[in-house]
Write an enzyme that holds these catalytic residues in place. Sequence first.
Site, PDB file in Angstrom:
ATOM      1  N   SER A   1     -45.303  12.712  33.357  1.00 34.61           N
ATOM      2  CA  SER A   1     -46.235  11.774  32.723  1.00 34.61           C
ATOM      3  C   SER A   1     -45.606  11.117  31.483  1.00 34.61           C
ATOM      4  O   SER A   1     -45.866   9.952  31.190  1.00 34.61           O
ATOM      5  CB  SER A   1     -47.567  12.457  32.372  1.00 34.61           C
TER       6      SER A   1
ATOM      7  N   ASN B   1     -35.938  15.489  22.352  1.00 35.34           N
ATOM      8  CA  ASN B   1     -36.909  16.199  23.187  1.00 35.34           C
ATOM      9  C   ASN B   1     -38.298  16.014  22.597  1.00 35.34           C
ATOM     10  O   ASN B   1     -38.446  15.784  21.404  1.00 35.34           O
ATOM     11  CB  ASN B   1     -36.551  17.700  23.198  1.00 35.34           C
TER      12      ASN B   1
ATOM     13  N   HIS C   1     -41.910  18.116  22.229  1.00 34.30           N
ATOM     14  CA  HIS C   1     -42.453  19.469  22.350  1.00 34.30           C
ATOM     15  C   HIS C   1     -43.939  19.457  21.962  1.00 34.30           C
ATOM     16  O   HIS C   1     -44.307  18.854  20.958  1.00 34.30           O
ATOM     17  CB  HIS C   1     -41.659  20.411  21.437  1.00 34.30           C
TER      18      HIS C   1
ATOM     19  N   GLU D   1     -48.636  12.494  22.975  1.00 30.42           N
ATOM     20  CA  GLU D   1     -47.217  12.497  23.373  1.00 30.42           C
ATOM     21  C   GLU D   1     -46.849  11.143  23.982  1.00 30.42           C
ATOM     22  O   GLU D   1     -45.800  10.578  23.696  1.00 30.42           O
ATOM     23  CB  GLU D   1     -46.943  13.579  24.428  1.00 30.42           C
TER      24      GLU D   1
HETATM   25  C1  GRF Z   1     -45.107  17.922  27.923  1.00 28.29           C
HETATM   26  O1  GRF Z   1     -46.220  18.562  27.357  1.00 28.29           O
HETATM   27  C2  GRF Z   1     -43.899  18.050  27.022  1.00 28.29           C
HETATM   28  O2  GRF Z   1     -44.219  18.050  25.664  1.00 28.29           O
HETATM   29  C3  GRF Z   1     -43.350  19.392  27.409  1.00 28.29           C
HETATM   30  O3  GRF Z   1     -43.541  19.461  28.797  1.00 28.29           O
HETATM   31  C4  GRF Z   1     -44.641  18.634  29.176  1.00 28.29           C
HETATM   32  C5  GRF Z   1     -44.111  17.680  30.207  1.00 28.29           C
HETATM   33  O4  GRF Z   1     -45.101  16.906  30.804  1.00 28.29           O
HETATM   34  N1  GRF Z   1     -41.989  19.535  26.970  1.00 28.29           N
HETATM   35  P1  GRF Z   1     -44.722  15.669  31.737  1.00 28.29           P
HETATM   36  O5  GRF Z   1     -43.773  16.198  32.815  1.00 28.29           O
HETATM   37  O6  GRF Z   1     -44.079  14.631  30.885  1.00 28.29           O
HETATM   38  O7  GRF Z   1     -46.029  15.226  32.319  1.00 28.29           O
END
Ligand code: GRF
Length: 195
Positions: free
Chosen positions: A22, A113, A115, A180
Amino acid sequence: MRKLNGKLLKYNIAIFISGRGSNLQSIINYSLKNKTNYNVKIVISNKQKAKGLSIAKKNGIKNYFMNFTKSRKLGNLVLNDLKKNKIKLVCLAGFMRILPDYFIKSYNGKIINIHPSLLPKYKGLNTHKRVIKNKEKFTGCTVHYVNKYLDSGRIISQKKIKINSKDTEKTIEKKVLKIEHKIYPLTINKILTNL
Ligand code: GRF
């Protein structure tokens, strides 16, 4: 913004994933807007069945599965591919492996990255579960540079949300994911603006 003969020049970036993708989708969406300075050139997954690979495919982006963190030979193949494609920044988006030391060194300072916690708190897995257990009032997400230690590189940007008494692991995951999707593309754009 870089220009050549009046034409906007975009930097190439690579996204490493392991699953759903996502964040990858939000990074692609943002890259397609006017005046963004990057282009998602390659998507690499260390999991063959990662849903994110089909997102890349749908968007016409070069993508492949390679479990490259396990073998130096494969790692070098990926590094060569990144160089060949003039990748300026590698963005981990739900990439569930620690990158080997030689890999980080050869892309030094150019791997980031996202997180799902307010680092340095809650490094590692199951962040939302631990946040609830500890009755935190706030949580959020962090974009940071990658070094050889887990979720420990220099912090670039953070966004905070409030936790209320009705929140569960699921609702927090949803809220954090939403921020995010905003902060990651903007941070990438900002880093590349300052190159
Ligand atoms: C996200 O919550 C990211 O912060 C973590 O893993 C998840 C990945 O989600 N590292 P997606 O694959 O981007 O939907």
